[in-house]
Scaffold this motif. Structure first.
Motif, PDB file in Angstrom:
ATOM      1  N   THR A 120      38.559   2.928  40.733  1.00 21.45           N
ATOM      2  CA  THR A 120      39.964   2.542  40.569  1.00 21.45           C
ATOM      3  C   THR A 120      40.074   1.613  39.369  1.00 21.45           C
ATOM      4  O   THR A 120      39.140   0.881  39.039  1.00 21.45           O
ATOM      5  CB  THR A 120      40.519   1.819  41.811  1.00 21.45           C
ATOM      6  N   ILE A 121      41.217   1.691  38.715  1.00 19.06           N
ATOM      7  CA  ILE A 121      41.402   0.886  37.503  1.00 19.06           C
ATOM      8  C   ILE A 121      42.624  -0.006  37.663  1.00 19.06           C
ATOM      9  O   ILE A 121      43.472   0.233  38.519  1.00 19.06           O
ATOM     10  CB  ILE A 121      41.584   1.773  36.252  1.00 19.06           C
ATOM     11  N   ASP A 122      42.689  -1.057  36.822  1.00 16.74           N
ATOM     12  CA  ASP A 122      43.922  -1.848  36.741  1.00 16.74           C
ATOM     13  C   ASP A 122      44.433  -1.731  35.307  1.00 16.74           C
ATOM     14  O   ASP A 122      43.761  -1.125  34.462  1.00 16.74           O
ATOM     15  CB  ASP A 122      43.667  -3.297  37.201  1.00 16.74           C
ATOM     16  N   PRO A 123      45.599  -2.294  35.021  1.00 15.79           N
ATOM     17  CA  PRO A 123      46.198  -2.062  33.691  1.00 15.79           C
ATOM     18  C   PRO A 123      45.385  -2.607  32.523  1.00 15.79           C
ATOM     19  O   PRO A 123      45.716  -2.342  31.369  1.00 15.79           O
ATOM     20  CB  PRO A 123      47.553  -2.775  33.789  1.00 15.79           C
ATOM     21  N   PRO A 153      39.053   4.267  23.264  1.00 13.39           N
ATOM     22  CA  PRO A 153      39.209   3.406  24.442  1.00 13.39           C
ATOM     23  C   PRO A 153      40.557   2.674  24.411  1.00 13.39           C
ATOM     24  O   PRO A 153      40.934   2.125  23.381  1.00 13.39           O
ATOM     25  CB  PRO A 153      38.049   2.414  24.313  1.00 13.39           C
ATOM     26  N   VAL A 154      41.259   2.702  25.531  1.00  9.02           N
ATOM     27  CA  VAL A 154      42.601   2.115  25.577  1.00  9.02           C
ATOM     28  C   VAL A 154      42.881   1.684  27.021  1.00  9.02           C
ATOM     29  O   VAL A 154      42.317   2.260  27.953  1.00  9.02           O
ATOM     30  CB  VAL A 154      43.638   3.146  25.038  1.00  9.02           C
ATOM     31  N   THR A 155      43.728   0.674  27.196  1.00  7.42           N
ATOM     32  CA  THR A 155      44.081   0.257  28.564  1.00  7.42           C
ATOM     33  C   THR A 155      45.474   0.783  28.888  1.00  7.42           C
ATOM     34  O   THR A 155      46.240   1.149  27.986  1.00  7.42           O
ATOM     35  CB  THR A 155      44.102  -1.287  28.676  1.00  7.42           C
ATOM     36  N   VAL A 156      45.813   0.748  30.173  1.00  7.35           N
ATOM     37  CA  VAL A 156      47.150   1.178  30.588  1.00  7.35           C
ATOM     38  C   VAL A 156      48.216   0.266  29.972  1.00  7.35           C
ATOM     39  O   VAL A 156      49.273   0.734  29.540  1.00  7.35           O
ATOM     40  CB  VAL A 156      47.248   1.228  32.131  1.00  7.35           C
ATOM     41  N   ASP A 157      47.917  -1.026  29.879  1.00  3.24           N
ATOM     42  CA  ASP A 157      48.869  -1.944  29.234  1.00  3.24           C
ATOM     43  C   ASP A 157      49.150  -1.525  27.795  1.00  3.24           C
ATOM     44  O   ASP A 157      50.297  -1.506  27.353  1.00  3.24           O
ATOM     45  CB  ASP A 157      48.311  -3.385  29.244  1.00  3.24           C
ATOM     46  N   GLU A 158      48.092  -1.182  27.081  1.00  2.80           N
ATOM     47  CA  GLU A 158      48.273  -0.760  25.680  1.00  2.80           C
ATOM     48  C   GLU A 158      49.022   0.572  25.594  1.00  2.80           C
ATOM     49  O   GLU A 158      49.892   0.749  24.744  1.00  2.80           O
ATOM     50  CB  GLU A 158      46.900  -0.627  24.993  1.00  2.80           C
ATOM     51  N   HIS A 161      49.369   5.491  37.653  1.00  2.00           N
ATOM     52  CA  HIS A 161      49.260   6.601  38.594  1.00  2.00           C
ATOM     53  C   HIS A 161      48.650   7.840  37.923  1.00  2.00           C
ATOM     54  O   HIS A 161      47.732   8.472  38.434  1.00  2.00           O
ATOM     55  CB  HIS A 161      50.658   6.913  39.133  1.00  2.00           C
ATOM     56  N   PHE A 162      49.155   8.154  36.734  1.00  2.00           N
ATOM     57  CA  PHE A 162      48.721   9.341  35.999  1.00  2.00           C
ATOM     58  C   PHE A 162      47.255   9.235  35.572  1.00  2.00           C
ATOM     59  O   PHE A 162      46.452  10.152  35.791  1.00  2.00           O
ATOM     60  CB  PHE A 162      49.630   9.524  34.768  1.00  2.00           C
ATOM     61  N   THR A 163      46.906   8.086  34.989  1.00  2.00           N
ATOM     62  CA  THR A 163      45.522   7.947  34.514  1.00  2.00           C
ATOM     63  C   THR A 163      44.551   7.898  35.697  1.00  2.00           C
ATOM     64  O   THR A 163      43.438   8.409  35.618  1.00  2.00           O
ATOM     65  CB  THR A 163      45.346   6.695  33.627  1.00  2.00           C
ATOM     66  N   GLN A 164      45.008   7.296  36.808  1.00  2.00           N
ATOM     67  CA  GLN A 164      44.170   7.265  38.011  1.00  2.00           C
ATOM     68  C   GLN A 164      43.886   8.701  38.490  1.00  2.00           C
ATOM     69  O   GLN A 164      42.779   9.043  38.887  1.00  2.00           O
ATOM     70  CB  GLN A 164      44.882   6.466  39.107  1.00  2.00           C
ATOM     71  N   GLU A 165      44.913   9.539  38.391  1.00  2.00           N
ATOM     72  CA  GLU A 165      44.770  10.942  38.777  1.00  2.00           C
ATOM     73  C   GLU A 165      43.786  11.658  37.847  1.00  2.00           C
ATOM     74  O   GLU A 165      42.928  12.428  38.286  1.00  2.00           O
ATOM     75  CB  GLU A 165      46.148  11.611  38.706  1.00  2.00           C
TER      76      GLU A 165
END
Lengths: 93, 300
Positions: free
Chosen positions: A3-6, A52-57, A79-83
């Motif tokens: 699991t990831i966070d932003p 490499p990129v984060t959800v925040d970015e 949600h999308f990247t987690q999928e």
């Protein structure tokens, strides 16, 4: 499952082939030969996941290009990247 | 004997009357493909994977056994070896040689191979695909009757520039289709002795050059009385292109799925792709040809 966070840096799985299909994207995992399709904003997100990129970015870029408010955008992206991670299409960078 | 089709020269131990004889000058250069009668292993490939009861595939070779007809070994995109079963007729061998074996060879040469027919429209072409029985060959015959040139029927080879390569000049027609088109089958050669399906030879294509594909129609039928044209966009384009790839299961063992996806993507980016669905009952051939011609004109 991972699991990831932003703030977690993520990147595309390099073991994938993608083809532009009339503006949408069809991807195939080389190992299993399964096909996946992404449409709408998806192909743009996929493009950004090349490095490499984060959800925040991602949220900052996407909000600048599409008419969406940032909280919704961040939540949808997470949600999308987690999928994508669940399917093995994206991994931790 | 030396022949030409799909832009390749073939030298063959077996006479291939469906194909065009190559120009005499072709005899002096190395052929692209050899078709030989010879030994083919009886139990598949040692370095490949079994993909069906009578099918073995490896990245470099495809082994196919057709019971009571022949075993075929297609290698490196340049050699087809045939080991006929005793007593088999050459017509029956050619049905599988010019179908599955040739299709496998074209895949090995890096081409996208579609199951359908290609018809010249000006300096471009349209390709019609669809399930067996959808009426593809009948439609091709309908276009032919209107004076259009057929680039190929059944196995359509598409190069990396999305051009259909000229195949060989014949359409395969069932007896009932031929009758409806007022074609006298007494003069035609059966594709196999026991089959009421005939080779309808065409005048040689005037142009033997590849033509860019601009339109693809997926022909089908439904129990409704009207004919429908539905354009297909985006992601939805991939599945019909994949499903109408000739002998798509061959790709599994050939390690060519990546190339196949990329070729489908290239093609999807440049064609007008339309599902055309005709009534199951009462195949109005001329009306269908008119409908497609109108759609072609509306999407130049």
């Amino acid at each position: 499952m991972t699991t990831i966070d932003p703030t977690t840096p993520i990147i595309r799985n390099s073991d994938l082939v993608a083809a532009d299909m009339d503006g949408d994207l069809v991807m195939m995992s080389i190992e299993e030969g399964e096909y996946y399709g992404i449409s709408g904003v998806g192909p743009r997100i996929w493009e950004l996941l090349e490095r490499p990129v984060t959800v925040d970015e991602l949220a900052v870029t996407i909000c600048g290009e599409f008419a969406v408010d940032e909280p919704t955008c961040r939540s949808d992206l997470l949600h999308f990247t987690q999928e994508l991670i669940g399917l093995g299409l994206v991994q931790l960078a | 004997m030396i022949y030409t089709c799909y832009g390749l020269t073939f030298v063959s131990d077996l006479a291939l009357p469906e194909l065009l004889a190559a120009a005499a000058s072709a005899a002096r250069s190395e052929p692209d493909v050899q078709i030989r009668l010879g030994q083919v292993p009886t139990e598949g490939l040692t370095d490949g994977r079994q993909r069906g009861p009578f099918l073995w595939v490896s990245p470099r070779a495809l082994w196919l056994r057709v019971p009571r007809i022949a075993r075929f070994l297609v290698s490196d995109g340049n050699l087809i070896t045939i080991a006929p079963e005793p007593g088999v007729d050459e017509d029956s061998i050619r049905v599988f040689l010019l179908g599955s074996a040739l299709g496998a060879l074209l895949f090995q040469r890096g081409l996208l191979v579609l199951h359908g027919n290609a018809i010249r429209i000006g300096e471009q072409c349209m390709v019609c695909v669809g399930a067996s029985g959808a009426g593809k060959s009948t439609l091709a015959a309908g276009f032919l009757r209107r004076g259009y040139e057929i680039l190929g029927d059944d196995v359509i080879a598409v190069d990396a520039d999305c051009r259909a390569l000229p195949g060989f000049p014949r359409i395969k027609l069932w007896q009932d289709t031929a009758q409806r088109l007022h074609i006298d089958t007494a003069q035609l050669r059966r594709i196999r002795p026991a089959l009421a399906k005939f080779n309808y030879p065409l005048a040689s294509p005037v142009i033997g050059v590849p033509l860019p594909i601009r339109w693809v129609y997926i022909l089908g039928s439904h129990p409704l009385p009207d004919t429908r044209c539905e354009p297909i966009h985006g992601l939805e384009r991939f599945t019909p292109l994949r499903n109408n790839t000739y002998r798509v299961r061959f790709l599994e063992g050939m390690a060519l799925k990546r190339e196949h996806l990329q070729l489908c993507g290239k093609l999807a980016g440049r064609i007008h792709l339309t599902r055309i669905t005709r009534p199951e009952r009462g195949f109005e051939l001329d009306a269908l040809v008119d409908r497609i011609l109108a759609d072609l004109a509306a999407h130049p």
